[in-house]
Design a protein around this motif. Sequence first.
Motif, PDB file in Angstrom:
ATOM      1  N   SER A 285      46.706  35.884  31.060  1.00  0.00           N
ATOM      2  CA  SER A 285      45.326  35.515  31.427  1.00  0.00           C
ATOM      3  C   SER A 285      44.965  35.829  32.874  1.00  0.00           C
ATOM      4  O   SER A 285      43.994  35.325  33.397  1.00  0.00           O
ATOM      5  N   ARG A 286      45.762  36.672  33.525  1.00  0.00           N
ATOM      6  CA  ARG A 286      45.485  37.118  34.894  1.00  0.00           C
ATOM      7  C   ARG A 286      45.284  38.623  34.875  1.00  0.00           C
ATOM      8  O   ARG A 286      46.006  39.333  34.181  1.00  0.00           O
ATOM      9  N   SER A 287      44.327  39.079  35.651  1.00  0.00           N
ATOM     10  CA  SER A 287      44.118  40.522  35.763  1.00  0.00           C
ATOM     11  C   SER A 287      44.112  40.926  37.222  1.00  0.00           C
ATOM     12  O   SER A 287      43.776  40.130  38.108  1.00  0.00           O
ATOM     13  N   ALA A 288      44.504  42.169  37.481  1.00  0.00           N
ATOM     14  CA  ALA A 288      44.484  42.737  38.828  1.00  0.00           C
ATOM     15  C   ALA A 288      43.652  44.007  38.787  1.00  0.00           C
ATOM     16  O   ALA A 288      43.761  44.808  37.854  1.00  0.00           O
ATOM     17  N   TRP A 289      42.815  44.162  39.798  1.00  0.00           N
ATOM     18  CA  TRP A 289      41.875  45.280  39.875  1.00  0.00           C
ATOM     19  C   TRP A 289      41.998  45.953  41.228  1.00  0.00           C
ATOM     20  O   TRP A 289      42.029  45.279  42.246  1.00  0.00           O
ATOM     21  N   SER A 290      42.058  47.273  41.234  1.00  0.00           N
ATOM     22  CA  SER A 290      42.011  48.055  42.463  1.00  0.00           C
ATOM     23  C   SER A 290      40.697  48.821  42.409  1.00  0.00           C
ATOM     24  O   SER A 290      40.542  49.755  41.625  1.00  0.00           O
ATOM     25  N   LEU A 291      39.736  48.391  43.225  1.00  0.00           N
ATOM     26  CA  LEU A 291      38.380  48.928  43.162  1.00  0.00           C
ATOM     27  C   LEU A 291      37.968  49.482  44.515  1.00  0.00           C
ATOM     28  O   LEU A 291      38.494  49.065  45.546  1.00  0.00           O
ATOM     29  N   GLU A 292      37.005  50.401  44.494  1.00  0.00           N
ATOM     30  CA  GLU A 292      36.501  50.977  45.737  1.00  0.00           C
ATOM     31  C   GLU A 292      34.989  50.866  45.801  1.00  0.00           C
ATOM     32  O   GLU A 292      34.300  50.993  44.790  1.00  0.00           O
ATOM     33  N   GLU A 293      34.495  50.640  47.021  1.00  0.00           N
ATOM     34  CA  GLU A 293      33.062  50.609  47.291  1.00  0.00           C
ATOM     35  C   GLU A 293      32.850  51.096  48.719  1.00  0.00           C
ATOM     36  O   GLU A 293      33.670  50.810  49.603  1.00  0.00           O
TER      37      GLU A 293
ATOM     38  N   THR B 270      39.043  50.309  49.797  1.00  0.00           N
ATOM     39  CA  THR B 270      39.822  50.013  48.602  1.00  0.00           C
ATOM     40  C   THR B 270      40.274  48.563  48.661  1.00  0.00           C
ATOM     41  O   THR B 270      40.857  48.133  49.662  1.00  0.00           O
ATOM     42  N   VAL B 271      39.983  47.822  47.595  1.00  0.00           N
ATOM     43  CA  VAL B 271      40.246  46.384  47.571  1.00  0.00           C
ATOM     44  C   VAL B 271      41.073  46.042  46.331  1.00  0.00           C
ATOM     45  O   VAL B 271      40.804  46.550  45.241  1.00  0.00           O
ATOM     46  N   GLY B 272      42.059  45.185  46.493  1.00  0.00           N
ATOM     47  CA  GLY B 272      42.837  44.662  45.380  1.00  0.00           C
ATOM     48  C   GLY B 272      42.413  43.227  45.109  1.00  0.00           C
ATOM     49  O   GLY B 272      42.378  42.407  46.032  1.00  0.00           O
ATOM     50  N   ILE B 273      42.067  42.944  43.856  1.00  0.00           N
ATOM     51  CA  ILE B 273      41.566  41.617  43.493  1.00  0.00           C
ATOM     52  C   ILE B 273      42.347  41.099  42.297  1.00  0.00           C
ATOM     53  O   ILE B 273      42.483  41.797  41.294  1.00  0.00           O
ATOM     54  N   VAL B 274      42.854  39.869  42.405  1.00  0.00           N
ATOM     55  CA  VAL B 274      43.544  39.211  41.296  1.00  0.00           C
ATOM     56  C   VAL B 274      42.623  38.114  40.782  1.00  0.00           C
ATOM     57  O   VAL B 274      42.155  37.267  41.542  1.00  0.00           O
ATOM     58  N   VAL B 275      42.374  38.153  39.460  1.00  0.00           N
ATOM     59  CA  VAL B 275      41.508  37.163  38.810  1.00  0.00           C
ATOM     60  C   VAL B 275      42.337  36.403  37.784  1.00  0.00           C
ATOM     61  O   VAL B 275      43.066  37.006  36.990  1.00  0.00           O
TER      62      VAL B 275
END
Length: 178
Positions: free
Chosen positions: A79-87, A95-100
Amino acid sequence: MFKIRKIRFALMLVFVFSPVFAWAETVYETQAEFLNRAFNDLPPEPGIAWLTGGRKLAVQQILGHDYPALRVRYWCRDSRSAWSLEEVGKDLPITVGIVVGDNYIESLRVLTYRENRGGEVATPAFTGQFNGSALDEDSALNTHIDGITGATLSVRALTRLATMALYLHSDVGCPDGA
């Protein structure tokens, strides 16, 4: 006369090489390091979230423009996700790493910062403001994020990416054992 030539030469070097220094990127954490930290050194295989249809429109509304890719890789377990996103901040991508987890942000970190100003957004004092944030009924962050003088566009970029990661986590789903 020789002293003046040395000064002119030094000034010429500064002007010639200053664009190199202005566009230098700072890597705070690699994607592999981010994933190892997020998943206790055992990152799962990546999934793919296609940005088409309603998902594409939702992301476009969050960002205010199309995301530059048609798909986004993410990692999911328990139930945890990790995202590497850019804006883009002002001129260059961040580049940002986000754990939800459980529909709130557990961790947000700047992985790579490429702008020549506003790097304060990478400090734990700033990124820690996102911890515990979730989406409200209007699909906006339920947490006020304090700005940083001189880094307004970078702050907005990170806020948009946090919102995007929360939306994608809820839309893609991340069931136990996935």
